[in-house]
Design a protein around this motif. Structure first.
Motif, PDB file in Angstrom:
ATOM      1  N   VAL A 219      -5.430  -4.745  -2.487  1.00  0.00           N
ATOM      2  CA  VAL A 219      -4.323  -4.405  -3.484  1.00  0.00           C
ATOM      3  C   VAL A 219      -4.096  -5.659  -4.403  1.00  0.00           C
ATOM      4  O   VAL A 219      -3.427  -5.649  -5.334  1.00  0.00           O
ATOM      5  CB  VAL A 219      -2.969  -3.991  -2.829  1.00  0.00           C
ATOM      6  CG1 VAL A 219      -2.144  -3.137  -3.802  1.00  0.00           C
ATOM      7  CG2 VAL A 219      -3.050  -3.240  -1.491  1.00  0.00           C
TER       8      VAL A 219
ATOM      9  N   ASN B 185       1.121  -0.225  -5.640  1.00  0.00           N
ATOM     10  CA  ASN B 185       0.312   0.788  -6.317  1.00  0.00           C
ATOM     11  C   ASN B 185       1.210   1.936  -6.753  1.00  0.00           C
ATOM     12  O   ASN B 185       2.418   1.755  -6.946  1.00  0.00           O
ATOM     13  CB  ASN B 185      -0.821   1.243  -5.402  1.00  0.00           C
ATOM     14  CG  ASN B 185      -0.282   1.793  -4.084  1.00  0.00           C
ATOM     15  OD1 ASN B 185       0.888   2.179  -4.019  1.00  0.00           O
ATOM     16  ND2 ASN B 185      -1.098   1.813  -3.068  1.00  0.00           N
ATOM     17  N   SER B 186       0.635   3.129  -6.849  1.00  0.00           N
ATOM     18  CA  SER B 186       1.395   4.244  -7.410  1.00  0.00           C
ATOM     19  C   SER B 186       2.629   4.602  -6.581  1.00  0.00           C
ATOM     20  O   SER B 186       3.571   5.214  -7.083  1.00  0.00           O
ATOM     21  CB  SER B 186       0.476   5.458  -7.577  1.00  0.00           C
ATOM     22  OG  SER B 186      -0.107   5.729  -6.323  1.00  0.00           O
TER      23      SER B 186
ATOM     24  N   PRO C 162      -0.741  -0.977 -11.380  1.00  0.00           N
ATOM     25  CA  PRO C 162      -1.244  -1.209 -10.022  1.00  0.00           C
ATOM     26  C   PRO C 162      -2.041  -2.507  -9.929  1.00  0.00           C
ATOM     27  O   PRO C 162      -2.885  -2.787 -10.784  1.00  0.00           O
ATOM     28  CB  PRO C 162      -2.145   0.005  -9.764  1.00  0.00           C
ATOM     29  CG  PRO C 162      -1.584   1.066 -10.654  1.00  0.00           C
ATOM     30  CD  PRO C 162      -1.066   0.354 -11.879  1.00  0.00           C
ATOM     31  N   GLY C 163      -1.732  -3.304  -8.928  1.00  0.00           N
ATOM     32  CA  GLY C 163      -2.485  -4.536  -8.700  1.00  0.00           C
ATOM     33  C   GLY C 163      -1.981  -5.734  -9.475  1.00  0.00           C
ATOM     34  O   GLY C 163      -2.335  -6.867  -9.144  1.00  0.00           O
TER      35      GLY C 163
ATOM     36  N   GLU D 199       0.819  -1.224   0.000  1.00  0.00           N
ATOM     37  CA  GLU D 199       0.000   0.000   0.000  1.00  0.00           C
ATOM     38  C   GLU D 199       0.849   1.268   0.000  1.00  0.00           C
ATOM     39  O   GLU D 199       0.544   2.216  -0.714  1.00  0.00           O
ATOM     40  CB  GLU D 199      -0.886  -0.031   1.258  1.00  0.00           C
ATOM     41  CG  GLU D 199      -1.669   1.241   1.539  1.00  0.00           C
ATOM     42  CD  GLU D 199      -3.000   1.275   0.787  1.00  0.00           C
ATOM     43  OE1 GLU D 199      -3.434   0.197   0.346  1.00  0.00           O
ATOM     44  OE2 GLU D 199      -3.572   2.358   0.648  1.00  0.00           O
TER      45      GLU D 199
END
Ligand code: DON
Length: 556
Positions: free
Chosen positions: A358, A426-427, A415-416, A316
């Protein structure tokens, strides 16, 4: 009452009287993943070098004798303890993305990730950091010249050395990848064949490259002829490096992360590694239990849950600190850990799908390397470095002898979507120019009132759980040999599976964990940990290489 007071005083006095700062080991110890590399470290120590010279010598030698794991075309982290100042520092020699890199560079026009694009060939290579790190360590901490520290590696590359079983297997496993790149194939598959064990493998181009670095320092690598050769070859084969990318590369000096577990001090890797954060978050969760009073089954349940929550936060929040704001203070606060602990049920696995979302993936075992060093004055090095997957990108710019990494795969291509280790993100870990991809490498020091440990291992996403298990073993009285040997298990939030080595769980524990709702998957042995322990009271100094692999440890 008297005894109680005595114990209390003892506890107070012990940390003051028995500490690494107050006396010296009197011996040198080196543990690395390859016998010739361990010897290179011992040689440099015998010549009057310190632990930092030895770290440079061992790292460079590994680039020659274990190039499928690490090398000067890769990068990594060197955690140092400077005994005379009782100070720790962390050299971030992690690769960074080329300036022309973009967040979607491994996606096709439909936004789907192009399979293998971040893993093979020069487009998967980030700008290497190892040479900058070694030159920095030599200049600021070593006693010998860079040429003296690199001498054993140059000799191994020039004269050759007998191919060991592991190297032979690595080439055999990577034939398809190596065949794509003629310069790499010429070195590792002379005559188009996988050489047998015992074959004397010479790497004259790599010897020349190392000599250039010995003579000119890191400028020999990041500027001038070699830089031009690398950039030209990368660009001619679909890559995006520029001369400026190489010229502008710098190591970053960081404060190691420091935490505490029931009185044991943990000193570990800060971002751009996720290692220290995940390790300390998991230990904080576990601090709230008295594991010694729990059954073995319950201990393992709590440890697996701590891994799950900590790896989830990795996905995350974590990335390169120069690009993302991370709530590290919150993640490592005892209150945060207490909040997570209340959601862990004593008799049930927490489904990862119940945690904020996620994506999944299947991990596989690969390569990277770790070294642990302690010198007679008490200087220490724990370093983990890599070209990422076996032989990195597989690409070798002609005439350089340098295998380039495929570290770009440690970024999130989308992402993911899981990377090669099944890790998601993610970002926070998206690709951006000159950004460092998030790592799991976790070189670590442990300090108790009674002694210290130096440890770390390769293993992609599984690195952190291995270091966690090693840390708990040391806390429970383990030494270097047990730290590297204990059977391992791993949970990384997604996939929602506990991977375990044969022997990690008893048959009853397998049943017990299954009844709690865990999905278990037995895997072949993994990891290649190198550890040193030193007991202040007995003076006992131990170094151990992982019995799963061919590494060696020496104390002299
Ligand atoms: O930095 C990382 O986390 C990965 N590139 C490490 C790769 C690795 O450990 C492969 N090893 N077995």
């Amino acid at each position: 009452m008297k005894t109680r007071l005595g114990v209390l005083l003892g506890l107070l006095i012990l940390p003051l009287t028995l500490s690494a700062a107050s006396f010296k080991p009197g011996h040198d110890a080196v543990a690395s993943a390859q016998p010739f590399a361990t010897k290179a470290g011992m040689q440099v120590l015998a010549k009057g070098g310190n632990a930092f010279d030895a770290a440079v010598a061992v790292s460079a030698a590994l680039a020659v004798v274990e190039p499928y794991s690490s090398g000067i075309g890769g990068g990594g982290f060197w955690l140092l303890h400077v005994a005379k100042d009782n100070r720790n520092t962390f050299i971030d020699g992690r690769e960074y993305a080329p300036a022309a890199a973009t967040a979607t560079m491994y996606q096709d026009k439909n936004g789907d990730v192009i399979k293998g694009a971040s893993l093979n060939g020069p487009l998967s290579a980030a700008i290497p950091g190892e040479v900058a790190a070694l030159a920095y360590i030599n200049k600021h901490y070593g006693r010998l010249s860079l040429a003296q520290d690199l001498a054993p590696a140059i000799k191994l590359a020039h004269d050759g050395f007998p191919l060991d079983r592991m190297f032979h297997e690595m080439i055999a496993n990577r034939v398809d990848k190596l065949k794509q790149w003629p310069a790499a194939a010429a070195v590792f598959m002379p005559g188009g064949q996988v050489p047998p064990t015992g074959y004397i493998l010479k790497q004259p181009d790599l010897a020349r490259t190392l000599k250039l670095i010995a003579n000119e320092g890191d400028a020999g690598f990041y500027r001038g002829r070699l830089a031009r050769e690398m950039v030209d070859a990368v660009r001619a084969n679909g890559g995006i490096w520029s001369l400026e990318d190489l010229r502008d590369y710098k190591v970053v000096l960081r404060q190691p992360l420091v935490g505490e577990y029931h009185g044991m001090k943990i000193i570990s890797a800060p971002p751009s590694s996720s290692g220290g954060v995940v390790l300390l978050e998991a230990l904080n969760i576990l601090s709230g239990y008295d594991l010694s009073h729990d059954s073995n089954l319950m201990q393992k349940h709590f440890i697996i849950e701590a891994m799950r929550y900590a790896y989830r936060d990795r996905a995350e929040y974590l990335g390169d600190p120069a690009f993302v704001k991370m709530p590290i203070k919150r993640l490592l606060s005892p209150y945060y850990a207490a909040g997570l602990r209340v959601s862990i049920l004593p008799d049930k696995a927490t489904p990862s799908s119940d945690l904020a979302p996620v994506a999944a993936g299947a991990p596989e075992s690969h390569h990277t390397t770790h070294i642990s060093i302690l010198d007679k004055d008490g200087n220490r090095v724990a370093a983990t470095f890599t070209v990422n997957f076996r032989f990195g990108s597989g690409f070798m710019p002609p005439h350089t002898g340098v295998i380039l990494n495929d570290e770009m795969d440690d970024f999130v291509s989308k992402p993911g979507v899981p990377n090669g280790f099944g890790l998601v993100g993610n970002s926070a870990n998206a690709i951006a120019p000159h950004k460092r991809p998030l790592s799991s490498m976790t070189p670590t020091f442990l300090e108790t009132p009674h002694g210290l440990a130096i440890l770390g291992t390769p293993g992609g996403g599984r690195i952190i759980s291995m270091v966690l298990l090693g840390t708990l073993d040391y806390f429970n009285g383990g030494d270097a040999t047990s730290i590297v040997s204990i059977p391992r298990y791993h949970m990384q939030y997604l996939p929602d599976v506990v991977f375990y080595e044969p022997g990690a769980f008893t048959p009853d524990e397998v049943t017990g964990l299954g009844n709690m709702g865990y999905t278990l998957q037995r895997v072949t042995p993994y990891g290649n940990m190198q550890a040193i322990t030193w007991d202040y009271k007995t003076g006992k100094l131990m170094a151990a290489a992982d019995p799963r692999d061919i590494g060696t440890a020496e104390v002299r």
